[in-house]
Design a protein around this motif. Structure first.
Motif, PDB file in Angstrom:
ATOM      1  N   UNK A  61       1.009  -1.238  -0.044  1.00  0.00           N
ATOM      2  CA  UNK A  61       0.359   0.105  -0.067  1.00  0.00           C
ATOM      3  C   UNK A  61       1.414   1.098   0.267  1.00  0.00           C
ATOM      4  N   UNK A  62       0.356   2.437  -0.072  1.00  0.00           N
ATOM      5  CA  UNK A  62       1.352   3.407   0.178  1.00  0.00           C
ATOM      6  C   UNK A  62       1.738   3.773   1.344  1.00  0.00           C
ATOM      7  N   UNK A  63       1.326   3.393   2.105  1.00  0.00           N
ATOM      8  CA  UNK A  63       1.685   4.079   3.525  1.00  0.00           C
ATOM      9  C   UNK A  63       2.584   2.530   4.235  1.00  0.00           C
ATOM     10  N   UNK A  64       2.980   1.059   3.352  1.00  0.00           N
ATOM     11  CA  UNK A  64       3.882   1.061   3.499  1.00  0.00           C
ATOM     12  C   UNK A  64       5.119   0.987   2.724  1.00  0.00           C
ATOM     13  N   UNK A  65       4.635   1.050   1.036  1.00  0.00           N
ATOM     14  CA  UNK A  65       5.764   1.117   0.125  1.00  0.00           C
ATOM     15  C   UNK A  65       7.316   2.078   0.375  1.00  0.00           C
ATOM     16  N   UNK A  66       8.872   1.258   0.225  1.00  0.00           N
ATOM     17  CA  UNK A  66       9.642   2.002   1.319  1.00  0.00           C
ATOM     18  C   UNK A  66       9.374   2.988   0.129  1.00  0.00           C
ATOM     19  N   UNK A  67      10.424   4.614   0.698  1.00  0.00           N
ATOM     20  CA  UNK A  67      10.787   4.827  -0.621  1.00  0.00           C
ATOM     21  C   UNK A  67      11.544   4.657  -2.362  1.00  0.00           C
TER      22      UNK A  67
END
Length: 301
Positions: A61-67
């Motif tokens: 998800x957008x919250x769990x994806x690393x930079x």
């Protein structure tokens, strides 16, 4: 025994005749530029995600994806677009791309359409739902934190939109428009745009278990992005401005980031997907109004 002239003829490349793997690839890219472009986009973006996070990264998800994963995903459209422009059109293609990127004298009304359409739809939906149902009200945070979130959202929106639209609008859109109407071009681009976002939504679930996870993901990816892309294609068709496409993409990225950062209690069941479905309905309504105002068509006369 072959003569020297015969040997020279055998080893001389005739202009325009592809010989060898390199020329064969270039010939395929020239004949199928849009298909080649999207294949390259998905290879770079999704391949980068798998490289950084492993196969499980495709269900983030957008919250769990690393930079790093987000950067590789976002870079795909622009890297593929610039590479395909060089391979297919050479320096002249880059010159034309730069010309469309610098095209800013398009009229104030088009800037208003670009800047306000997305935020107006998302803002109206958020306000209406928050007034009617308390679970949709964003969480209140200190003013300083809100300011920081907004600034971060604007910066992120500009960066993401630049990297994406250099490819989506810079390369794919003009070629699709040579064959299809504004509506068809927008639908093709919108559906592929939604599918490209899969790694950022593939892990989205309904905590309550009321809705199937596949349905939730499909709503987030395909409900509202296609109609918004139709509007973006319509604006580009009237202005031929790549800059305006970037500026039309930026507000929706910024607005969705800010709302996600503020959050709300509506995180499961029907309330989880209701805002997105309302966005889609309003955007399709706008598409219909635009078509009606132009005599039932979106294509520039």
């Amino acid at each position: 025994m072959a003569t020297a002239n015969q040997r020279r003829r055998d080893t001389t490349l005739e202009p325009g005749v592809p010989t060898g793997a390199g020329n064969g690839i270039r010939s395929f890219l020239s004949r199928h530029p849009v298909v080649s472009y999207y294949m390259l986009v998905f290879a770079i973006s999704w391949g980068g995600i798998v490289l950084v996070m492993g196969p499980g990264g495709m269900f983030s998800t957008g919250a769990t994806m690393p930079v790093a994963g987000g950067a590789l995903l976002t870079a795909g459209p622009s890297v593929a677009g610039l590479a395909m422009t060089v391979l297919v059109d050479g320096r002249e293609g880059l010159r034309r791309l730069g010309s469309r990127l610098r095209r800013w004298q398009v009229g104030v009304r088009w800037y208003l359409v670009a800047f306000l359409t997305g935020p107006a739809v998302i803002g109206a939906t958020t306000l209406g739902l928050s007034l009617a149902f308390h679970e949709f009200r964003p969480n209140f945070v200190p003013a300083a934190d809100t300011f920081g979130i907004v600034v971060a959202g604007v910066a992120l929106g500009l960066m993401v939109s630049l990297l994406e639209e250099l490819g989506w609008t810079g390369f794919a859109l003009p070629r699709l428009r040579r064959r299809f109407s504004v509506l068809a071009t927008g639908l093709v681009m919108g559906l592929l745009w939604g599918a490209w976002h899969f790694p950022m939504f593939g892990g989205t679930t309904d905590p309550s278990g009321t809705l199937p996870n596949l349905l939730v993901v499909a709503v987030f990816l395909f409900a509202w992005l296609p109609p918004y892309r139709v509007l973006m294609v319509w604006v580009y068709d009237r202005t031929q401005s790549l800059l305006l496409a970037i500026l039309m993409h930026a507000p929706i990225s910024a607005t969705t980031f800010v709302l996600a950062a503020l959050g709300s209690e509506a995180t499961s069941g029907i309330p989880l997907v209701a805002p997105v479905l309302i966005w889609a309905a309003l955007l399709w309504l706008i598409v219909g109004v635009v078509a009606w105002a132009n005599g039932g068509r979106l294509t520039h006369r």
